[in-house]
Motif scaffolding. Structure first.
Motif, PDB file in Angstrom:
ATOM      1  N   LEU A   8       3.222   8.943   7.686  1.00  0.00           N
ATOM      2  CA  LEU A   8       2.889   9.348   6.426  1.00  0.00           C
ATOM      3  C   LEU A   8       2.464   7.614   6.418  1.00  0.00           C
ATOM      4  N   LYS A   9       2.865   6.468   7.147  1.00  0.00           N
ATOM      5  CA  LYS A   9       1.584   5.124   7.013  1.00  0.00           C
ATOM      6  C   LYS A   9       0.937   4.962   7.419  1.00  0.00           C
ATOM      7  N   SER A  10       0.578   5.615   8.719  1.00  0.00           N
ATOM      8  CA  SER A  10      -0.434   5.373   9.507  1.00  0.00           C
ATOM      9  C   SER A  10      -1.987   7.038   8.934  1.00  0.00           C
ATOM     10  N   LEU A  11      -1.043   7.888   7.872  1.00  0.00           N
ATOM     11  CA  LEU A  11      -2.471   8.862   7.148  1.00  0.00           C
ATOM     12  C   LEU A  11      -3.194   7.973   6.001  1.00  0.00           C
ATOM     13  N   GLY A  12      -2.138   7.125   5.644  1.00  0.00           N
ATOM     14  CA  GLY A  12      -2.887   6.029   4.754  1.00  0.00           C
ATOM     15  C   GLY A  12      -3.650   5.137   5.001  1.00  0.00           C
TER      16      GLY A  12
END
Length: 64
Positions: A8-12
């Protein structure tokens, strides 16, 4: 759960980079259309060109 949060952090981060890149492109395009094009094309010619293009787009849409 930790992997999900990392994903999720990477996607953000990817989303943020995409938005940042597109805003730079948009700014460059705006500068080009506002400063460069008017310096060598008259406003009347531009208006005629865009009216013709919009008519072509509308005809294409109606043909669908």
């Amino acid at each position: 759960m930790s992997k999900f949060l990392d994903d999720l952090k990477s996607l953000g981060k990817e989303f943020y980079e995409t938005i940042k890149h597109r805003s730079k492109l948009s700014t460059l395009f705006d500068i080009f259309t506002e400063k460069v094009i008017p310096s060598f094309v008259s406003e009347k010619d531009l208006k005629e060109y865009y009216e013709k293009r919009m008519e072509e787009v509308n005809n294409f849409i109606y043909s669908l």
